[in-house]
Design an enzyme around this catalytic site. Structure first.
Site, PDB file in Angstrom:
ATOM      1  N   HIS A 150       0.843  -1.208   0.000  1.00 41.39           N
ATOM      2  CA  HIS A 150       0.000   0.000   0.000  1.00 41.39           C
ATOM      3  C   HIS A 150       0.868   1.245   0.000  1.00 41.39           C
ATOM      4  O   HIS A 150       2.093   1.162   0.131  1.00 41.39           O
ATOM      5  CB  HIS A 150      -0.918   0.017   1.231  1.00 41.39           C
ATOM      6  CG  HIS A 150      -0.197   0.152   2.544  1.00 41.39           C
ATOM      7  ND1 HIS A 150       0.160  -0.922   3.319  1.00 41.39           N
ATOM      8  CD2 HIS A 150       0.254   1.240   3.221  1.00 41.39           C
ATOM      9  CE1 HIS A 150       0.781  -0.502   4.420  1.00 41.39           C
ATOM     10  NE2 HIS A 150       0.857   0.807   4.381  1.00 41.39           N
ATOM     11  N   HIS A 206      -5.975  -2.055   4.009  1.00 44.01           N
ATOM     12  CA  HIS A 206      -5.887  -0.887   3.109  1.00 44.01           C
ATOM     13  C   HIS A 206      -5.025  -1.149   1.893  1.00 44.01           C
ATOM     14  O   HIS A 206      -4.009  -1.835   1.941  1.00 44.01           O
ATOM     15  CB  HIS A 206      -5.454   0.381   3.839  1.00 44.01           C
ATOM     16  CG  HIS A 206      -4.070   0.369   4.433  1.00 44.01           C
ATOM     17  ND1 HIS A 206      -3.537  -0.677   5.109  1.00 44.01           N
ATOM     18  CD2 HIS A 206      -3.120   1.329   4.458  1.00 44.01           C
ATOM     19  CE1 HIS A 206      -2.332  -0.376   5.535  1.00 44.01           C
ATOM     20  NE2 HIS A 206      -2.045   0.829   5.138  1.00 44.01           N
ATOM     21  N   HIS A 220       4.629   7.310   2.707  1.00 45.43           N
ATOM     22  CA  HIS A 220       5.387   6.057   2.577  1.00 45.43           C
ATOM     23  C   HIS A 220       4.716   5.099   1.615  1.00 45.43           C
ATOM     24  O   HIS A 220       3.524   5.220   1.335  1.00 45.43           O
ATOM     25  CB  HIS A 220       5.567   5.369   3.936  1.00 45.43           C
ATOM     26  CG  HIS A 220       4.300   4.811   4.541  1.00 45.43           C
ATOM     27  ND1 HIS A 220       3.556   5.512   5.471  1.00 45.43           N
ATOM     28  CD2 HIS A 220       3.644   3.633   4.362  1.00 45.43           C
ATOM     29  CE1 HIS A 220       2.518   4.772   5.846  1.00 45.43           C
ATOM     30  NE2 HIS A 220       2.526   3.628   5.177  1.00 45.43           N
ATOM     31  N   HIS A 252       0.915  -1.427  14.693  1.00 44.55           N
ATOM     32  CA  HIS A 252      -0.072  -0.364  14.485  1.00 44.55           C
ATOM     33  C   HIS A 252      -1.367  -0.745  15.190  1.00 44.55           C
ATOM     34  O   HIS A 252      -1.793  -1.900  15.108  1.00 44.55           O
ATOM     35  CB  HIS A 252      -0.460  -0.272  13.005  1.00 44.55           C
ATOM     36  CG  HIS A 252       0.519   0.414  12.132  1.00 44.55           C
ATOM     37  ND1 HIS A 252       1.004   1.661  12.370  1.00 44.55           N
ATOM     38  CD2 HIS A 252       1.096   0.024  10.969  1.00 44.55           C
ATOM     39  CE1 HIS A 252       1.826   2.007  11.404  1.00 44.55           C
ATOM     40  NE2 HIS A 252       1.909   1.034  10.541  1.00 44.55           N
ATOM     41  N   TYR A 261       9.259   1.635  10.026  1.00 46.99           N
ATOM     42  CA  TYR A 261       9.380   2.738   9.066  1.00 46.99           C
ATOM     43  C   TYR A 261      10.854   3.064   8.907  1.00 46.99           C
ATOM     44  O   TYR A 261      11.598   3.124   9.893  1.00 46.99           O
ATOM     45  CB  TYR A 261       8.635   3.983   9.532  1.00 46.99           C
ATOM     46  CG  TYR A 261       7.143   3.832   9.469  1.00 46.99           C
ATOM     47  CD1 TYR A 261       6.463   3.906   8.263  1.00 46.99           C
ATOM     48  CD2 TYR A 261       6.410   3.613  10.617  1.00 46.99           C
ATOM     49  CE1 TYR A 261       5.090   3.776   8.198  1.00 46.99           C
ATOM     50  CE2 TYR A 261       5.032   3.481  10.565  1.00 46.99           C
ATOM     51  CZ  TYR A 261       4.383   3.563   9.351  1.00 46.99           C
ATOM     52  OH  TYR A 261       3.033   3.432   9.294  1.00 46.99           O
ATOM     53  N   GLU A 271       7.956   1.351   4.417  1.00 45.13           N
ATOM     54  CA  GLU A 271       7.450   0.609   5.566  1.00 45.13           C
ATOM     55  C   GLU A 271       7.497  -0.874   5.225  1.00 45.13           C
ATOM     56  O   GLU A 271       7.385  -1.249   4.054  1.00 45.13           O
ATOM     57  CB  GLU A 271       5.994   1.029   5.839  1.00 45.13           C
ATOM     58  CG  GLU A 271       5.365   0.325   7.037  1.00 45.13           C
ATOM     59  CD  GLU A 271       3.870   0.621   7.223  1.00 45.13           C
ATOM     60  OE1 GLU A 271       3.205   1.063   6.256  1.00 45.13           O
ATOM     61  OE2 GLU A 271       3.364   0.385   8.321  1.00 45.13           O
TER      62      GLU A 271
HETATM   63  C1  M3P Z   1       0.109   2.981   8.426  1.00 46.17           C
HETATM   64  C2  M3P Z   1      -0.491   1.660   8.178  1.00 46.17           C
HETATM   65  C3  M3P Z   1       0.055   7.637   9.940  1.00 46.17           C
HETATM   66  C4  M3P Z   1      -0.354   6.249  10.031  1.00 46.17           C
HETATM   67  C5  M3P Z   1       0.132   5.255   9.318  1.00 46.17           C
HETATM   68  C6  M3P Z   1      -0.378   3.908   9.307  1.00 46.17           C
HETATM   69  C7  M3P Z   1       1.018   8.122   8.968  1.00 46.17           C
HETATM   70  O1  M3P Z   1       1.157   3.242   7.714  1.00 46.17           O
HETATM   71  O2  M3P Z   1       0.054   0.937   7.345  1.00 46.17           O
HETATM   72  O3  M3P Z   1      -1.492   1.323   8.817  1.00 46.17           O
HETATM   73  O4  M3P Z   1      -0.424   8.426  10.694  1.00 46.17           O
HETATM   74 FE    FE Z   2       1.441   1.974   6.072  1.00 47.60          FE
END
Ligand code: M3P
Ligand code: FE
Length: 314
Positions: A150, A206, A220, A252, A261, A271
């Protein structure tokens, strides 16, 4: 079925040799093409299309465009109509404009990001083949990422000025391209301002995400790994190769992914994303994160937002 999945991202890099050392040497992708303009095409081992990453030589980092693959050629005409009916101009570009691809539909998301839809890309095949295949290739190198999973795009968000490109992108992706919303972050005194969205067409949490920021940009792109063990080893390999790690392995809250990251040598954030997260389905209830718990949504264990993580992007 319309859009199937993310097809590729085109990133700008400052030093091609350093970039190849990163994407091939550290991440384990393979070079699968190049063109007169000096663009290099790369694929990961479990991908079957010719590339998922285009590296373009440039004097500034960031993303040129992002492309999604649709199932049938006829989907291109149907979606072109939907995008135009939504009020966004579409340019049809002939086969070969996107190298090794058939005709494509080009337009800009409401946030301004350049976006392509295409139906056909030259076939390259999985590294393990399709006849009695091994579970992974023996000759893999580096972190051996499986596929591009993604991308996350930063969209202008300024509620005082009435600008919310996250909300506009969410609406567009849903109404014109039939994306589904998996998770959202709602902020503001009444919790009614969408500040981030995770949207899917496949069955993962996602295929694209939008997060509000000061100006549009690229946050990213993420590459898939199987397991937490693979994420740990990937971080080891990054450390061995002096890759600049932004956030060490953790979980996450949003999407439940196992993440690291890190930056490519030009400063584009990458990522790793491991674990299924959950099975995303069109009828799944949307998950909402509040402003108070946003830290835990992003980094579940510490629950703390790291300013460099949200403020630094290309
Ligand atoms: C992810 C993900 C931010 C959250 C990022 C989340 C930039 O990258 O893959 O779920 O706030
Ligand atoms: Fe992500």
């Amino acid at each position: 079925m319309g859009v199937m999945r993310i097809g590729h991202v085109n990133l700008r890099v400052l030093d091609m040799d350093a970039a190849l050392g990163h994407y091939i040497g550290v991440l384990g992708m393979s070079k699968t093409g190049e063109d007169e303009a000096g663009n290099i095409y790369l694929k990961a081992w479990d991908e079957w299309d010719r590339y998922s990453l285009i590296l373009s030589p440039s004097d500034r980092a960031g993303m040129n465009h992002i492309a999604y693959k649709v199932e049938h050629d006829s989907d291109l005409d149907a979606l072109r109509q939907r995008v135009e009916d939504y009020g966004i101009a579409v340019e049809e570009v002939p086969a070969g404009t996107l190298q090794y691809c058939g005709r494509a539909m080009k337009f800009n998301l409401p946030s301004g990001h350049e976006f392509y839809l295409y139906a056909q890309k030259e076939f390259a095949g999985k590294a393990v083949g399709v006849t009695n295949p091994d579970p992974w290739p023996q000759n893999r190198t580096g972190a051996a990422v499986h596929w591009l999973d993604h991308a996350l795009l930063i969209c202008e968000l300024n509620p005082e000025k009435g600008i919310n490109k996250v909300a506009e992108n969410m609406d567009f992706m849903k109404k014109a391209l039939d994306f589904y919303l998996a998770e959202q972050v709602m902020v503001g005194p009444d919790g009614d301002i969408p500040a981030a969205a995770w949207m899917f067409r496949s069955s993962t949490p996602h295929d694209i995400a939008f997060v509000g920021g000061e100006k549009m940009g690229f946050h990213h792109c993420a590459f898939f790994l199987d397991s937490w063990d693979d994420v740990l080893k990937a971080a080891d390999i990054m450390a061995m190769n002096k890759v600049r790690i932004d956030v060490t392995p953790q979980r996450h809250g949003i999407t439940r992914g196992y993440t690291i990251y890190f930056f490519d040598p030009s400063g584009n954030r990458n990522e790793t994303f491991a674990g299924l997260g959950y099975l995303a389905q069109p009828d799944m209830p949307v998950i909402t994160w509040t402003e108070q718990e946003l830290g835990r949504g992003i980094f579940y264990h510490t629950g703390e937002l790291v300013p460099s993580f949200t403020d630094v992007y290309t």
